[in-house]
Scaffold this active site. Structure first.
Site, PDB file in Angstrom:
ATOM      1  N   LYS A  87      -2.310  -2.020  -3.364  1.00  0.00           N
ATOM      2  CA  LYS A  87      -3.406  -1.226  -2.799  1.00  0.00           C
ATOM      3  C   LYS A  87      -3.091   0.266  -2.954  1.00  0.00           C
ATOM      4  CE  LYS A  87      -6.180  -0.392   1.359  1.00  0.00           C
ATOM      5  NZ  LYS A  87      -6.591  -0.869   2.697  1.00  0.00           N
ATOM      6  N   GLU A 126       0.817  -1.216   0.000  1.00  0.00           N
ATOM      7  CA  GLU A 126       0.000   0.000   0.000  1.00  0.00           C
ATOM      8  C   GLU A 126       0.855   1.271   0.000  1.00  0.00           C
ATOM      9  OE1 GLU A 126      -3.574   2.244   2.533  1.00  0.00           O
ATOM     10  OE2 GLU A 126      -2.724   0.373   3.281  1.00  0.00           O
TER      11      GLU A 126
END
Length: 357
Positions: A218, A176
């Site tokens: 992500k 992420e």
């Protein structure tokens, strides 16, 4: 350690969506306090149980990211949360980073993420406790003269190191690199930074020997800064810029891209996800599954309902299931509305998501 087919697990997680329920004790506490509840372990456990025992949730959600406290908790009836998820074919995930720290020599507000020094042992313990995947969050701030190359490189290297360590422990890493929406930048600048940050992150993953087929990405959708003074872009523009950026820098080997909601309203996140999938299907050459790993956009209305009367868990679960279903439809470009949330236009932007002194 038993052999884990990381590519199979990653593909399975990407097949539906992911709920990000991995807020730290401090962060979830602030949300509980906003709805008039005390930040106690029992309140946190009871709230999480709404999702862990939600009937039909596994039809739309393939994974739930947990905080370390939650991974070992049980329902009021004594069943472990991990077992509840397993019964619905939902993979248990775990947040493994230990939060943000100011980056020495960086620009104002730039950060790095701590936790690598203890990650190898922790990842093994999480896998033994039933986790199948992990998540590590880094943040990048857009500002005048930034983000700095130092911040981009440090966070990309750390994300790749985390991914390699997680895979060695048998966990699929969700990577992420969150580009914060804080700022006055326009959407074109956000796209430019998205391409640079993801490209560097993927490069570092390759250099550190990370199995791309056993990893998930992500990112934030491509959006203007929250304080941008210009007109708000349409969902079509958000989708086109997001898909364009991803096609330029994400290898086909990565099976899934799971977007964070990043401060968008519940309805806005769903509409933009739907537009991204519609655009990807139209343009072609988008080999990855484009789905969601939403936190606030799957929890905001649920928490408000549950807080009104925590004994009426069914009401909150109906909302949780409806939100999951709406975003599942959006992940296939099939969302038609209306949005199930009565608070769907509420802003979900929070000021404590980056580093704050």
């Amino acid at each position: 350690m038993a052999h884990v087919d990381l590519a199979e697990v990653a593909t399975r997680i990407a097949s539906r969506g992911v709920l990000a329920a991995d807020e730290s004790t401090q962060t979830v506490g602030k949300r509980l306090e906003k709805v008039g509840l005390e930040n106690t372990e029992e309140n946190r456990r009871a709230y999480r149980e709404v999702y862990m025992t939600c009937p039909g949730f596994g039809e739309h959600v393939s994974g739930i990211i947990l905080y370390k406290e939650t991974l070992t908790q049980k329902t009021g009836a004594g069943k472990s949360f991990v077992e509840c998820l397993r019964e619905q074919n939902i993979a248990a995930g775990i947040k493994v980073d230990e939060g943000l720290q100011p980056l020495a020599g960086g620009l104002e507000g730039e950060t790095w993420t701590k936790g690598l020094d203890t990650l190898a042992d922790a990842a093994k313990e999480y896998a033994q406790a039933g986790a199948q995947f992990a998540k590590w969050r880094a943040t990048i701030k857009i500002q005048e003269g930034g983000p700095s190359e130092g911040a981009i490189l440090r966070n990309a290297e750390d994300l790749a190191t985390y991914a390699a360590i997680s895979q060695a422990a048998g966990l699929v890493p969700i990577v992420e690199p969150e580009i914060l929406i804080d700022g006055v930048h326009d959407i074109a600048r956000f796209q430019q930074v998205t391409e640079r940050v993801i490209a560097e992150t993927v490069t570092q993953m390759w250099r550190k020997g990370v199995l791309l087929e056993g990893s998930l990405l992500k990112p934030q959708m491509v959006l203007p800064g929250a304080d941008h003074s210009g007109p708000k872009p349409s969902s079509a523009e958000v989708a086109l810029r997001t898909v364009t950026a991803l096609r330029r820098v994400v290898p086909a080997a990565i099976p899934g891209i799971l977007f964070l909601s990043g401060g968008q309203s519940e309805e806005e996140a769903t509409i933009n996800l739907d537009a991204i999938n519609t655009t990807a299907a139209s343009l072609g050459r988008c080999p990855w599954r484009l789905s969601f790993s939403f936190g606030r956009a799957l929890q905001h209305s649920v928490l408000k309902l549950w807080a009104d009367d925590p004994t009426q868990i069914d009401r909150a679960q109906v909302m949780a299931l409806a939100l999951a279903q709406a975003n599942s439809q959006a992940s296939m470009g099939a969302y038609q509305g209306p949005h199930p949330s009565g608070a769907s236009t509420d802003t979900l932007r929070e000021t404590f998501r980056g580093w704050r002194t």
